[in-house]
Design a protein around this motif. Sequence first.
Motif, mmCIF file in Angstrom:
data_model
loop_
_atom_site.group_PDB
_atom_site.id
_atom_site.type_symbol
_atom_site.label_atom_id
_atom_site.label_comp_id
_atom_site.label_asym_id
_atom_site.label_seq_id
_atom_site.Cartn_x
_atom_site.Cartn_y
_atom_site.Cartn_z
ATOM 1 N N ASP A 45 -102.742 -6.353 6.855
ATOM 2 C CA ASP A 45 -104.185 -6.473 7.029
ATOM 3 C C ASP A 45 -104.868 -6.758 5.705
ATOM 4 O O ASP A 45 -105.957 -7.320 5.672
ATOM 5 C CB ASP A 45 -104.754 -5.196 7.651
ATOM 6 C CG ASP A 45 -106.077 -5.449 8.345
ATOM 7 O OD1 ASP A 45 -106.146 -6.390 9.166
ATOM 8 O OD2 ASP A 45 -107.044 -4.724 8.064
ATOM 9 N N PHE A 46 -104.220 -6.350 4.615
ATOM 10 C CA PHE A 46 -104.640 -6.771 3.282
ATOM 11 C C PHE A 46 -103.457 -6.603 2.347
ATOM 12 O O PHE A 46 -102.661 -5.668 2.498
ATOM 13 C CB PHE A 46 -105.817 -5.964 2.751
ATOM 14 C CG PHE A 46 -106.209 -6.369 1.357
ATOM 15 C CD1 PHE A 46 -106.852 -7.578 1.138
ATOM 16 C CD2 PHE A 46 -105.887 -5.580 0.262
ATOM 17 C CE1 PHE A 46 -107.189 -7.986 -0.145
ATOM 18 C CE2 PHE A 46 -106.217 -5.982 -1.025
ATOM 19 C CZ PHE A 46 -106.879 -7.186 -1.225
ATOM 20 N N TRP A 47 -103.359 -7.523 1.380
ATOM 21 C CA TRP A 47 -102.271 -7.453 0.407
ATOM 22 C C TRP A 47 -102.774 -7.998 -0.924
ATOM 23 O O TRP A 47 -103.413 -9.041 -0.977
ATOM 24 C CB TRP A 47 -101.073 -8.276 0.882
ATOM 25 C CG TRP A 47 -99.896 -8.202 -0.060
ATOM 26 C CD1 TRP A 47 -99.628 -9.028 -1.114
ATOM 27 C CD2 TRP A 47 -98.834 -7.243 -0.026
ATOM 28 N NE1 TRP A 47 -98.470 -8.649 -1.739
ATOM 29 C CE2 TRP A 47 -97.959 -7.545 -1.088
ATOM 30 C CE3 TRP A 47 -98.532 -6.158 0.792
ATOM 31 C CZ2 TRP A 47 -96.805 -6.807 -1.342
ATOM 32 C CZ3 TRP A 47 -97.391 -5.425 0.538
ATOM 33 C CH2 TRP A 47 -96.546 -5.749 -0.512
ATOM 34 N N PHE A 48 -102.478 -7.263 -1.975
ATOM 35 C CA PHE A 48 -102.798 -7.758 -3.316
ATOM 36 C C PHE A 48 -101.759 -7.242 -4.292
ATOM 37 O O PHE A 48 -101.412 -6.051 -4.257
ATOM 38 C CB PHE A 48 -104.187 -7.312 -3.776
ATOM 39 C CG PHE A 48 -104.583 -7.894 -5.114
ATOM 40 C CD1 PHE A 48 -105.045 -9.187 -5.193
ATOM 41 C CD2 PHE A 48 -104.471 -7.154 -6.283
ATOM 42 C CE1 PHE A 48 -105.399 -9.751 -6.419
ATOM 43 C CE2 PHE A 48 -104.823 -7.692 -7.503
ATOM 44 C CZ PHE A 48 -105.294 -9.003 -7.567
ATOM 45 N N GLU A 49 -101.253 -8.110 -5.138
ATOM 46 C CA GLU A 49 -100.263 -7.729 -6.131
ATOM 47 C C GLU A 49 -100.882 -7.694 -7.522
ATOM 48 O O GLU A 49 -101.234 -8.729 -8.081
ATOM 49 C CB GLU A 49 -99.090 -8.724 -6.118
ATOM 50 C CG GLU A 49 -98.308 -8.725 -4.821
ATOM 51 C CD GLU A 49 -97.214 -9.781 -4.796
ATOM 52 O OE1 GLU A 49 -96.698 -10.135 -5.882
ATOM 53 O OE2 GLU A 49 -96.889 -10.257 -3.681
ATOM 54 N N TYR A 50 -101.030 -6.485 -8.033
ATOM 55 C CA TYR A 50 -101.333 -6.351 -9.461
ATOM 56 C C TYR A 50 -100.066 -6.694 -10.237
ATOM 57 O O TYR A 50 -98.986 -6.876 -9.660
ATOM 58 C CB TYR A 50 -101.786 -4.927 -9.773
ATOM 59 C CG TYR A 50 -103.137 -4.559 -9.202
ATOM 60 C CD1 TYR A 50 -104.289 -4.663 -9.975
ATOM 61 C CD2 TYR A 50 -103.268 -4.110 -7.895
ATOM 62 C CE1 TYR A 50 -105.534 -4.323 -9.464
ATOM 63 C CE2 TYR A 50 -104.501 -3.776 -7.362
ATOM 64 C CZ TYR A 50 -105.635 -3.878 -8.152
ATOM 65 O OH TYR A 50 -106.857 -3.549 -7.634
ATOM 66 N N LYS A 51 -100.152 -6.738 -11.538
ATOM 67 C CA LYS A 51 -98.998 -7.133 -12.347
ATOM 68 C C LYS A 51 -97.830 -6.182 -12.149
ATOM 69 O O LYS A 51 -96.674 -6.604 -12.080
ATOM 70 C CB LYS A 51 -99.393 -7.189 -13.831
ATOM 71 C CG LYS A 51 -98.294 -7.742 -14.724
ATOM 72 C CD LYS A 51 -98.783 -7.911 -16.149
ATOM 73 C CE LYS A 51 -97.692 -8.521 -17.024
ATOM 74 N NZ LYS A 51 -98.143 -8.698 -18.427
ATOM 75 N N LEU A 72 -110.521 -4.439 -11.058
ATOM 76 C CA LEU A 72 -111.009 -3.254 -10.364
ATOM 77 C C LEU A 72 -109.890 -2.223 -10.222
ATOM 78 O O LEU A 72 -108.716 -2.583 -10.071
ATOM 79 C CB LEU A 72 -111.523 -3.622 -8.967
ATOM 80 C CG LEU A 72 -112.698 -4.598 -8.888
ATOM 81 C CD1 LEU A 72 -112.999 -4.915 -7.422
ATOM 82 C CD2 LEU A 72 -113.925 -4.035 -9.572
ATOM 83 N N HIS A 73 -110.267 -0.952 -10.256
ATOM 84 C CA HIS A 73 -109.284 0.092 -9.992
ATOM 85 C C HIS A 73 -108.802 -0.046 -8.547
ATOM 86 O O HIS A 73 -109.600 -0.312 -7.643
ATOM 87 C CB HIS A 73 -109.925 1.473 -10.203
ATOM 88 C CG HIS A 73 -108.929 2.587 -10.154
ATOM 89 N ND1 HIS A 73 -108.416 3.075 -8.972
ATOM 90 C CD2 HIS A 73 -108.325 3.295 -11.147
ATOM 91 C CE1 HIS A 73 -107.552 4.042 -9.228
ATOM 92 N NE2 HIS A 73 -107.483 4.207 -10.540
ATOM 93 N N PRO A 74 -107.482 0.125 -8.289
ATOM 94 C CA PRO A 74 -106.967 -0.056 -6.930
ATOM 95 C C PRO A 74 -107.675 0.780 -5.872
ATOM 96 O O PRO A 74 -107.850 0.322 -4.735
ATOM 97 C CB PRO A 74 -105.492 0.356 -7.064
ATOM 98 C CG PRO A 74 -105.148 0.055 -8.487
ATOM 99 C CD PRO A 74 -106.399 0.346 -9.266
ATOM 100 N N THR A 90 -110.359 -0.211 -1.059
ATOM 101 C CA THR A 90 -111.405 0.249 -0.136
ATOM 102 C C THR A 90 -112.321 -0.894 0.244
ATOM 103 O O THR A 90 -112.646 -1.105 1.421
ATOM 104 C CB THR A 90 -112.218 1.385 -0.782
ATOM 105 O OG1 THR A 90 -111.357 2.494 -1.044
ATOM 106 C CG2 THR A 90 -113.348 1.832 0.146
ATOM 107 N N LEU A 91 -112.759 -1.669 -0.745
ATOM 108 C CA LEU A 91 -113.609 -2.830 -0.473
ATOM 109 C C LEU A 91 -112.872 -3.873 0.358
ATOM 110 O O LEU A 91 -113.435 -4.441 1.310
ATOM 111 C CB LEU A 91 -114.071 -3.447 -1.796
ATOM 112 C CG LEU A 91 -115.003 -2.601 -2.673
ATOM 113 C CD1 LEU A 91 -115.219 -3.290 -4.017
ATOM 114 C CD2 LEU A 91 -116.336 -2.368 -1.972
ATOM 115 N N ALA A 92 -111.607 -4.105 0.013
ATOM 116 C CA ALA A 92 -110.831 -5.140 0.695
ATOM 117 C C ALA A 92 -110.614 -4.798 2.164
ATOM 118 O O ALA A 92 -110.742 -5.661 3.042
ATOM 119 C CB ALA A 92 -109.492 -5.329 -0.012
ATOM 120 N N HIS A 93 -110.292 -3.543 2.468
ATOM 121 C CA HIS A 93 -110.050 -3.165 3.858
ATOM 122 C C HIS A 93 -111.336 -3.189 4.677
ATOM 123 O O HIS A 93 -111.307 -3.482 5.883
ATOM 124 C CB HIS A 93 -109.389 -1.795 3.914
ATOM 125 C CG HIS A 93 -107.922 -1.828 3.598
ATOM 126 N ND1 HIS A 93 -107.005 -2.466 4.411
ATOM 127 C CD2 HIS A 93 -107.217 -1.324 2.550
ATOM 128 C CE1 HIS A 93 -105.796 -2.348 3.887
ATOM 129 N NE2 HIS A 93 -105.899 -1.662 2.756
#
Length: 247
Positions: A51-57, A152-154, A159-162
């Motif tokens: 439903d959401f995915w993001f890869e930090y380094k 942004l802090h995860p 929270t914003l992304a979901h």
Amino acid sequence: MTKNKIYFASDFHLGAPNLAESHKREKRIVQWLTDIEKDAKAIYLVGDIFDFWFEYKTVVPKGFVRLLGKLANLTDNGTAIHLFVGNHDLWMKDYLTTEVGITIHHKNITIEEGNKKLFIGHGDGLGKGDYFYKFVRKIFASKICQWAFSRLHPNLALTLAHAWSKGSRKNGDDANFISKKKEILFGYCQKQQSINPVDYYIFGHRHLQLELKVDDRAKYINIGDWLYHYTYAVFEHGEVELKTYTK
């Protein structure tokens, strides 16, 4: 047993609407993968798996360990897994490739199996209309936007992304078939078929199963979702068949 089938599924939306429901759905998906692994030559996961995915380094979203473990087991045993980014998991990079052995696709592809050509993609942003989404997608796909989000802090970022993801999920009339004329992806297939003809167009995104003839040769196939319908498609002996997982 000979592994000669190709499977397609999409729109798992893992993480939604809550942890308990996501876990139930994830276990069902893993059971489906276990059932098909005996004859699966390749599996195409056609977008919005998360439903959401993001890869930090050095950080990825927690969770989904059942699915990722099963996919790693499949690739370790020689089953090819292809995953297309969707509008909900647009920001994939190389984590699932390096850790799980999955091939990531950021664009539509055409494959040939036997004497058939299959055009595969998630389906978002194709065809006429939906111009606001296409504009927003270009912004989200930009490296500047991804860099800014990664500052942004995860806890805040996710929270914003979901919240955004929940509001953009298809439901109601958006997920219903009204007519061929109003089916944007069907119109896209008609135009594409006049340029570079294939035998099958396979998409997700719409959250419903559809099988429509584009012309005397081609069919538009939409494989549905696993939020409500638990549907998938299988390609065997030159034909694509839509199915529902009932276990």
